[in-house]
Motif scaffolding. Sequence first.
Motif, PDB file in Angstrom:
ATOM      1  N   LEU A 136       0.610  70.624  54.786  1.00 48.75           N
ATOM      2  CA  LEU A 136      -0.457  70.492  55.774  1.00 48.75           C
ATOM      3  C   LEU A 136      -0.575  71.749  56.628  1.00 48.75           C
ATOM      4  CD1 LEU A 136       0.021  66.821  57.053  1.00 48.75           C
ATOM      5  CD2 LEU A 136      -1.811  67.675  55.592  1.00 48.75           C
ATOM      6  N   SER A 137       0.558  72.293  57.042  1.00 46.05           N
ATOM      7  CA  SER A 137       0.519  73.486  57.890  1.00 46.05           C
ATOM      8  C   SER A 137      -0.031  74.688  57.130  1.00 46.05           C
ATOM      9  CB  SER A 137       1.911  73.782  58.458  1.00 46.05           C
ATOM     10  OG  SER A 137       2.809  74.163  57.439  1.00 46.05           O
ATOM     11  N   ARG A 138       0.214  74.727  55.822  1.00 46.23           N
ATOM     12  CA  ARG A 138      -0.341  75.836  55.021  1.00 46.23           C
ATOM     13  C   ARG A 138      -1.857  75.736  54.899  1.00 46.23           C
ATOM     14  NH1 ARG A 138       4.065  74.849  51.523  1.00 46.23           N
ATOM     15  NH2 ARG A 138       2.637  73.833  50.040  1.00 46.23           N
ATOM     16  N   ILE A 139      -2.383  74.522  54.852  1.00 49.70           N
ATOM     17  CA  ILE A 139      -3.838  74.347  54.791  1.00 49.70           C
ATOM     18  C   ILE A 139      -4.476  74.815  56.087  1.00 49.70           C
ATOM     19  CG2 ILE A 139      -5.685  72.612  54.693  1.00 49.70           C
ATOM     20  CD1 ILE A 139      -3.783  71.019  52.807  1.00 49.70           C
ATOM     21  N   GLY A 140      -3.855  74.473  57.203  1.00 44.88           N
ATOM     22  CA  GLY A 140      -4.338  74.938  58.492  1.00 44.88           C
ATOM     23  C   GLY A 140      -5.495  74.120  59.033  1.00 44.88           C
ATOM     24  N   PRO A 141      -6.012  74.497  60.215  1.00 38.90           N
ATOM     25  CA  PRO A 141      -7.110  73.760  60.846  1.00 38.90           C
ATOM     26  C   PRO A 141      -8.352  73.724  59.957  1.00 38.90           C
ATOM     27  CG  PRO A 141      -6.058  75.246  62.413  1.00 38.90           C
ATOM     28  CD  PRO A 141      -5.498  75.597  61.063  1.00 38.90           C
ATOM     29  N   VAL A 142      -9.106  72.646  60.087  1.00 36.81           N
ATOM     30  CA  VAL A 142     -10.278  72.407  59.241  1.00 36.81           C
ATOM     31  C   VAL A 142     -11.508  72.210  60.126  1.00 36.81           C
ATOM     32  CG1 VAL A 142     -11.317  70.852  57.549  1.00 36.81           C
ATOM     33  CG2 VAL A 142      -8.870  71.385  57.416  1.00 36.81           C
ATOM     34  N   ALA A 143     -12.582  72.924  59.808  1.00 36.71           N
ATOM     35  CA  ALA A 143     -13.839  72.760  60.542  1.00 36.71           C
ATOM     36  C   ALA A 143     -14.530  71.474  60.089  1.00 36.71           C
ATOM     37  CB  ALA A 143     -14.751  73.951  60.306  1.00 36.71           C
ATOM     38  N   GLU A 166     -15.487  70.992  56.084  1.00 35.95           N
ATOM     39  CA  GLU A 166     -15.849  72.300  55.538  1.00 35.95           C
ATOM     40  C   GLU A 166     -15.523  72.388  54.052  1.00 35.95           C
ATOM     41  OE1 GLU A 166     -13.030  75.776  55.886  1.00 35.95           O
ATOM     42  OE2 GLU A 166     -12.392  74.658  57.667  1.00 35.95           O
ATOM     43  N   ARG A 167     -16.235  73.276  53.370  1.00 37.57           N
ATOM     44  CA  ARG A 167     -15.900  73.630  51.997  1.00 37.57           C
ATOM     45  C   ARG A 167     -14.961  74.841  52.044  1.00 37.57           C
ATOM     46  NH1 ARG A 167     -18.588  72.331  47.551  1.00 37.57           N
ATOM     47  NH2 ARG A 167     -20.513  71.919  48.726  1.00 37.57           N
ATOM     48  N   ARG A 168     -13.807  74.716  51.422  1.00 40.47           N
ATOM     49  CA  ARG A 168     -12.838  75.800  51.433  1.00 40.47           C
ATOM     50  C   ARG A 168     -12.436  76.126  49.993  1.00 40.47           C
ATOM     51  NH1 ARG A 168      -7.746  75.431  55.365  1.00 40.47           N
ATOM     52  NH2 ARG A 168      -9.474  75.346  56.860  1.00 40.47           N
ATOM     53  N   ASP A 169     -12.644  77.370  49.609  1.00 42.06           N
ATOM     54  CA  ASP A 169     -12.349  77.790  48.238  1.00 42.06           C
ATOM     55  C   ASP A 169     -13.028  76.869  47.230  1.00 42.06           C
ATOM     56  OD1 ASP A 169     -10.706  79.847  49.220  1.00 42.06           O
ATOM     57  OD2 ASP A 169      -8.976  78.511  49.307  1.00 42.06           O
ATOM     58  N   GLY A 170     -14.248  76.484  47.567  1.00 40.40           N
ATOM     59  CA  GLY A 170     -15.037  75.652  46.677  1.00 40.40           C
ATOM     60  C   GLY A 170     -14.708  74.177  46.719  1.00 40.40           C
ATOM     61  N   GLN A 171     -13.786  73.775  47.584  1.00 37.34           N
ATOM     62  CA  GLN A 171     -13.343  72.379  47.605  1.00 37.34           C
ATOM     63  C   GLN A 171     -13.570  71.734  48.969  1.00 37.34           C
ATOM     64  OE1 GLN A 171      -9.534  71.477  45.454  1.00 37.34           O
ATOM     65  NE2 GLN A 171      -9.221  73.683  45.619  1.00 37.34           N
ATOM     66  N   LEU A 177      -6.267  68.076  52.228  1.00 39.12           N
ATOM     67  CA  LEU A 177      -5.311  67.375  53.078  1.00 39.12           C
ATOM     68  C   LEU A 177      -4.797  66.113  52.387  1.00 39.12           C
ATOM     69  CD1 LEU A 177      -7.098  67.591  56.561  1.00 39.12           C
ATOM     70  CD2 LEU A 177      -5.272  69.056  55.695  1.00 39.12           C
ATOM     71  N   GLN A 178      -5.689  65.382  51.753  1.00 40.31           N
ATOM     72  CA  GLN A 178      -5.281  64.142  51.083  1.00 40.31           C
ATOM     73  C   GLN A 178      -4.316  64.426  49.935  1.00 40.31           C
ATOM     74  OE1 GLN A 178      -9.299  62.814  50.313  1.00 40.31           O
ATOM     75  NE2 GLN A 178      -9.284  61.376  52.037  1.00 40.31           N
ATOM     76  N   ARG A 179      -4.607  65.468  49.151  1.00 40.17           N
ATOM     77  CA  ARG A 179      -3.712  65.805  48.029  1.00 40.17           C
ATOM     78  C   ARG A 179      -2.353  66.284  48.536  1.00 40.17           C
ATOM     79  NH1 ARG A 179      -8.535  68.657  45.855  1.00 40.17           N
ATOM     80  NH2 ARG A 179      -9.560  67.232  44.389  1.00 40.17           N
ATOM     81  N   ALA A 180      -2.360  66.993  49.674  1.00 45.19           N
ATOM     82  CA  ALA A 180      -1.090  67.474  50.233  1.00 45.19           C
ATOM     83  C   ALA A 180      -0.171  66.320  50.589  1.00 45.19           C
ATOM     84  CB  ALA A 180      -1.365  68.334  51.466  1.00 45.19           C
ATOM     85  N   ILE A 243      -0.724  55.630  68.732  1.00 43.97           N
ATOM     86  CA  ILE A 243      -0.590  56.917  68.037  1.00 43.97           C
ATOM     87  C   ILE A 243       0.905  57.225  68.019  1.00 43.97           C
ATOM     88  CG2 ILE A 243      -1.200  59.358  68.041  1.00 43.97           C
ATOM     89  CD1 ILE A 243      -3.681  58.448  69.780  1.00 43.97           C
ATOM     90  N   VAL A 244       1.541  57.030  66.877  1.00 38.55           N
ATOM     91  CA  VAL A 244       2.991  57.118  66.827  1.00 38.55           C
ATOM     92  C   VAL A 244       3.486  58.540  66.585  1.00 38.55           C
ATOM     93  CG1 VAL A 244       3.260  54.724  66.121  1.00 38.55           C
ATOM     94  CG2 VAL A 244       3.021  56.478  64.371  1.00 38.55           C
ATOM     95  N   GLU A 245       2.599  59.401  66.049  1.00 41.90           N
ATOM     96  CA  GLU A 245       3.006  60.788  65.810  1.00 41.90           C
ATOM     97  C   GLU A 245       1.758  61.652  65.648  1.00 41.90           C
ATOM     98  OE1 GLU A 245       5.846  63.424  62.769  1.00 41.90           O
ATOM     99  OE2 GLU A 245       5.628  61.251  62.480  1.00 41.90           O
ATOM    100  N   THR A 246       1.883  62.904  66.020  1.00 42.13           N
ATOM    101  CA  THR A 246       0.827  63.898  65.804  1.00 42.13           C
ATOM    102  C   THR A 246       1.343  64.930  64.804  1.00 42.13           C
ATOM    103  OG1 THR A 246      -0.104  63.603  68.020  1.00 42.13           O
ATOM    104  CG2 THR A 246      -0.622  65.645  66.855  1.00 42.13           C
ATOM    105  N   LEU A 247       0.591  65.132  63.726  1.00 39.49           N
ATOM    106  CA  LEU A 247       0.968  66.102  62.702  1.00 39.49           C
ATOM    107  C   LEU A 247       0.094  67.339  62.867  1.00 39.49           C
ATOM    108  CD1 LEU A 247       1.912  63.306  61.492  1.00 39.49           C
ATOM    109  CD2 LEU A 247       1.732  64.400  59.257  1.00 39.49           C
ATOM    110  N   SER A 248       0.734  68.474  63.078  1.00 41.87           N
ATOM    111  CA  SER A 248      -0.009  69.707  63.323  1.00 41.87           C
ATOM    112  C   SER A 248      -0.527  70.291  62.011  1.00 41.87           C
ATOM    113  CB  SER A 248       0.900  70.725  64.012  1.00 41.87           C
ATOM    114  OG  SER A 248       0.226  71.961  64.164  1.00 41.87           O
ATOM    115  N   LEU A 249      -1.727  70.861  62.067  1.00 35.17           N
ATOM    116  CA  LEU A 249      -2.283  71.604  60.933  1.00 35.17           C
ATOM    117  C   LEU A 249      -2.143  73.101  61.157  1.00 35.17           C
ATOM    118  CD1 LEU A 249      -5.533  69.521  60.227  1.00 35.17           C
ATOM    119  CD2 LEU A 249      -3.314  69.390  59.092  1.00 35.17           C
ATOM    120  N   ARG A 250      -1.274  73.480  62.067  1.00 31.68           N
ATOM    121  CA  ARG A 250      -1.049  74.902  62.342  1.00 31.68           C
ATOM    122  C   ARG A 250       0.314  75.331  61.834  1.00 31.68           C
ATOM    123  NH1 ARG A 250      -4.874  77.111  65.412  1.00 31.68           N
ATOM    124  NH2 ARG A 250      -6.188  75.774  66.717  1.00 31.68           N
TER     125      ARG A 250
END
Length: 250
Positions: A136-143, A166-171, A177-180, A243-250
């Motif tokens: 998730l952190s490798r994907i990073g923030p998503v518009a 957003e579309r990222r690298d055609g996807q 995020l779901q596949r990760a 909200i039991v946990e926050t997962l960062s996308l950074r």
Amino acid sequence: MSEAIGIEFIGDEELAYLRSRTAFVPGAGMALDDSYRLAHLPLIDPAHPRAIARKDGTHYDNGRHPPIYSLVVPTLGLQEAPAYRELEQELREASFAGKIAWDIVARRQAKLHATACGSLSIGAQPLIDPAAREALSRIGPVAMELRGLFSGNVNRGRLYLRLYPERRDGQNALHLLQRALGRPTSDLYVVGIWNLSDDLDVPEAAALASLVERWWDRPILRFTADRLWLMGARDDLVLDSQIVETLSLR
């Protein structure tokens, strides 16, 4: 598809919104469907004669169920968006405004979200392993872009905004995020906000259909999602939720 500051958003042709919308029939009202009468209406008006308290084969009991944990995209700051305020004012002035459970809207404002990975576990909090967190952190923030208004063909009686990633690298970036997380991809991400307390008559249904049509392509809010919430809820309106946990996308 929309583009803003070099960002391209996934469009309706790749998502499920068009085929999942309410089929309004000219000259007909709009009845709350059974799924809504089971999961939502008992939370809004448990004494309503059309509320379904429980049903064989489901875990609902007056709208409540064992805690279900999901990963969701928070939509913070929505109430400050000028387009959101304009849409809500139109809803407050609509002929069916008296059938919107405004008290429920107020109670849910701090937890508005779109589900990214639903039903990760039931009863006990799921374990998100370190490899998934790193992915998730490798994907990073998503518009993201929210548009509205939406009424679906399931849970008819709930009104939503629609999320476009957003579309990222055609996807589709939400697919990344779901596949990760090792989850199936999905193509419908809605933010449920307004709930009806009763069926709509013919003029009211026509008014709602007109609002949906006029607001379909209107951007409500653009934002960058830099976190996901792991949310546990005992009802589908997340009135009894945490909200039991926050997962960062950074």
